[in-house]
Write a protein that holds these residues in place. Sequence first.
Motif, PDB file in Angstrom:
ATOM      1  N   ARG A 193      -2.475 -14.248   0.754  1.00  0.00           N
ATOM      2  CA  ARG A 193      -2.938 -13.745   2.046  1.00  0.00           C
ATOM      3  C   ARG A 193      -1.805 -13.100   2.810  1.00  0.00           C
ATOM      4  O   ARG A 193      -0.670 -13.563   2.760  1.00  0.00           O
ATOM      5  CB  ARG A 193      -3.531 -14.901   2.855  1.00  0.00           C
ATOM      6  CG  ARG A 193      -4.778 -15.474   2.179  1.00  0.00           C
ATOM      7  CD  ARG A 193      -5.404 -16.545   3.004  1.00  0.00           C
ATOM      8  NE  ARG A 193      -4.440 -17.611   3.316  1.00  0.00           N
ATOM      9  CZ  ARG A 193      -4.666 -18.556   4.198  1.00  0.00           C
ATOM     10  NH1 ARG A 193      -5.808 -18.578   4.864  1.00  0.00           N
ATOM     11  NH2 ARG A 193      -3.778 -19.492   4.425  1.00  0.00           N
ATOM     12  N   GLY A 194      -2.096 -12.008   3.490  1.00  0.00           N
ATOM     13  CA  GLY A 194      -1.077 -11.344   4.292  1.00  0.00           C
ATOM     14  C   GLY A 194      -1.762 -10.601   5.417  1.00  0.00           C
ATOM     15  O   GLY A 194      -2.998 -10.490   5.446  1.00  0.00           O
ATOM     16  N   ALA A 195      -0.971 -10.112   6.368  1.00  0.00           N
ATOM     17  CA  ALA A 195      -1.560  -9.411   7.507  1.00  0.00           C
ATOM     18  C   ALA A 195      -2.284  -8.150   7.023  1.00  0.00           C
ATOM     19  O   ALA A 195      -3.370  -7.826   7.487  1.00  0.00           O
ATOM     20  CB  ALA A 195      -0.468  -9.038   8.508  1.00  0.00           C
ATOM     21  N   VAL A 196      -1.666  -7.457   6.086  1.00  0.00           N
ATOM     22  CA  VAL A 196      -2.235  -6.208   5.590  1.00  0.00           C
ATOM     23  C   VAL A 196      -2.238  -6.247   4.071  1.00  0.00           C
ATOM     24  O   VAL A 196      -1.319  -6.783   3.453  1.00  0.00           O
ATOM     25  CB  VAL A 196      -1.385  -4.998   6.062  1.00  0.00           C
ATOM     26  CG1 VAL A 196      -1.947  -3.688   5.522  1.00  0.00           C
ATOM     27  CG2 VAL A 196      -1.319  -4.955   7.587  1.00  0.00           C
ATOM     28  N   GLY A 197      -3.307  -5.697   3.479  1.00  0.00           N
ATOM     29  CA  GLY A 197      -3.364  -5.556   2.035  1.00  0.00           C
ATOM     30  C   GLY A 197      -3.712  -4.111   1.714  1.00  0.00           C
ATOM     31  O   GLY A 197      -4.353  -3.425   2.514  1.00  0.00           O
ATOM     32  N   ILE A 198      -3.249  -3.652   0.554  1.00  0.00           N
ATOM     33  CA  ILE A 198      -3.448  -2.239   0.208  1.00  0.00           C
ATOM     34  C   ILE A 198      -4.155  -2.105  -1.138  1.00  0.00           C
ATOM     35  O   ILE A 198      -3.776  -2.767  -2.111  1.00  0.00           O
ATOM     36  CB  ILE A 198      -2.091  -1.499   0.158  1.00  0.00           C
ATOM     37  CG1 ILE A 198      -1.442  -1.510   1.550  1.00  0.00           C
ATOM     38  CG2 ILE A 198      -2.258  -0.068  -0.344  1.00  0.00           C
ATOM     39  CD1 ILE A 198      -0.053  -0.899   1.596  1.00  0.00           C
ATOM     40  N   VAL A 199      -5.197  -1.253  -1.143  1.00  0.00           N
ATOM     41  CA  VAL A 199      -5.824  -0.864  -2.401  1.00  0.00           C
ATOM     42  C   VAL A 199      -5.433   0.594  -2.634  1.00  0.00           C
ATOM     43  O   VAL A 199      -5.460   1.400  -1.695  1.00  0.00           O
ATOM     44  CB  VAL A 199      -7.363  -1.009  -2.320  1.00  0.00           C
ATOM     45  CG1 VAL A 199      -8.023  -0.389  -3.553  1.00  0.00           C
ATOM     46  CG2 VAL A 199      -7.742  -2.484  -2.191  1.00  0.00           C
ATOM     47  N   ARG A 200      -5.059   0.893  -3.860  1.00  0.00           N
ATOM     48  CA  ARG A 200      -4.563   2.235  -4.124  1.00  0.00           C
ATOM     49  C   ARG A 200      -5.279   2.836  -5.326  1.00  0.00           C
ATOM     50  O   ARG A 200      -5.588   2.124  -6.287  1.00  0.00           O
ATOM     51  CB  ARG A 200      -3.057   2.139  -4.395  1.00  0.00           C
ATOM     52  CG  ARG A 200      -2.395   3.446  -4.674  1.00  0.00           C
ATOM     53  CD  ARG A 200      -0.927   3.376  -4.391  1.00  0.00           C
ATOM     54  NE  ARG A 200      -0.222   2.458  -5.296  1.00  0.00           N
ATOM     55  CZ  ARG A 200       1.094   2.448  -5.404  1.00  0.00           C
ATOM     56  NH1 ARG A 200       1.842   3.260  -4.674  1.00  0.00           N
ATOM     57  NH2 ARG A 200       1.699   1.625  -6.220  1.00  0.00           N
TER      58      ARG A 200
END
Length: 477
Positions: free
Chosen positions: A20-27
């Motif tokens: 878990r984190g503040a922001v996650g990225i899908v690319r």
Amino acid sequence: MNPLARQSDPIAAVATAPGRGAVGIVRASGQDLSALVRALCGRALEPRHATLLTFRDAQNGIIDTGLALYFPAPHSYTGEDVLELQVHGGPVVLHLLLGRLLALGRAIGLRAAEPGEFTQRAFLNGKLDLAQAEAVADLIDATTETAARGAGRALAGELSNRVHALAEALRELRALVEATLDFPEEDIDFIRAAGVAARVQALEAQVAEVLARTRQGALLREGIRVVLAGQPNVGKSSLLNALAGAELAIVTDVPGTTRDRVSQAIQIGGVPLHIVDTAGLRETSDTVESIGVARSWDAIAEADAVLFLHDLTRLESPAYAQAEAQIAQAVAGHAPRGATLLHVWNKSDALDEAEARKRCRDFAAAQAWDEAAQPGLLLSTRTQAGLDDLRQALLAACGWQALPEGVFLARTRHVQALAGCAEHLQTARRLLGASCPALDLLAEELRLAHQDLMAITGEVTADALLGDIFGRFCIGK
Ligand SMILES: Nc1nc2c(ncn2[C@@H]2O[C@H](COP(=O)(O)OP(=O)(O)OP(=O)(O)O)[C@@H](O)[C@H]2O)c(=O)[nH]1
Ligand SMILES: [K+]
Ligand SMILES: [Mg+2]
């Protein structure tokens, strides 16, 4: 994975670390993602601008609200169209968003990315050379600040630029020499007039300099495996604890306390080290202890450096000194070729310094060691006197010098290629020294030297090596 297979499929993955984190990225990356962008975002996106959007699933339910960024080819990390979606960093949200993206992309053949595939595309599309692609992985894996800075320098091209410049000089030299093969009437005089010998020599010096820096870089990346060895009760476990700054191994006055190897990762001046404490070396009828001793020898056989500990308080006992001499010799014979062996004289707190130095000098002289000339490393794990000197001596003995311009991170592969290049240049220089040099052999040595350099940047690289390098990346990178 065959690194060159399926390289034209569009790919997608979660780019941020699991958890878990503040922001996650899908690319996603692909040759043409414009239709996918419209399908997911409901419209075309302005290149390289953050657009706030609500992402929805197939039933029009909200997955999350976040940012979409579109980098049309070729101005992206991979050199293809890249779409980056930033949402809240929960595993479920990211899983749903990736699933939605893959479903929408089915029409264009979008599939989940394999480890390292984004960076592999950057390499294949000429955005990075191979040494820089390796630096991406090393930057992610760096365990010390110095290592991270070194990876940053390699990624910025410090190693690659040097190697490219050397390769270019070699290419010119090869062209000169190969021209004489086609026009033999010009041959030797032409080679002499062109100053080929001086140019080979200059190149050799430059390769040696890059090799020295690359060796440092490899040390920084791979770390140094340091084994603490010696007879029982010399203070090996005490030294492990002192270096680690924690009570990791049991210390008692019972000889044969340590049986299992105890390892700890530490750093000295930013260089990562793996310290291995071992069972004291002696003949023993105890079953468990003898297994421990066998493991000590195994550890010594794999060491980059061995710290061989002596107990100053017992050195005057002839029986102890005799066993010590035999074991020290066996350790030197058992350590790998090229490994560093440092003698450390422990328990210096128990006697005055002059007496301590006399004892280790007498012992070294009796063994006819070169070390007789040196004062040796006096240590007290009890008071920690000499511990800092030991740290610095250890790094220096392993070839570490903090270079003023800073070190770039490098791999054993790079060191081997540069060493190979240096050898071929040396042979070339020897050939040129002959009164009537064999020009075909000279051309071949220069070709091999050139090939070694190009292997570093990936201009000539076997597919299997590429698969190995990129397969070790995390998925999404
Ligand atoms: N005076 C003094 N005693 C020390 C020093 N270092 C270790 N000792 C003592 O030496 C004894 C053995 O220390 P260990 O660290 O267990 O030695 P070891 O080499 O790991 O021993 P084994 O595991 O049995 O092989 C203990 O009683 C320690 O307190 C030192 O610098 N000065
Ligand atoms: K002990
Ligand atoms: Mg011990």
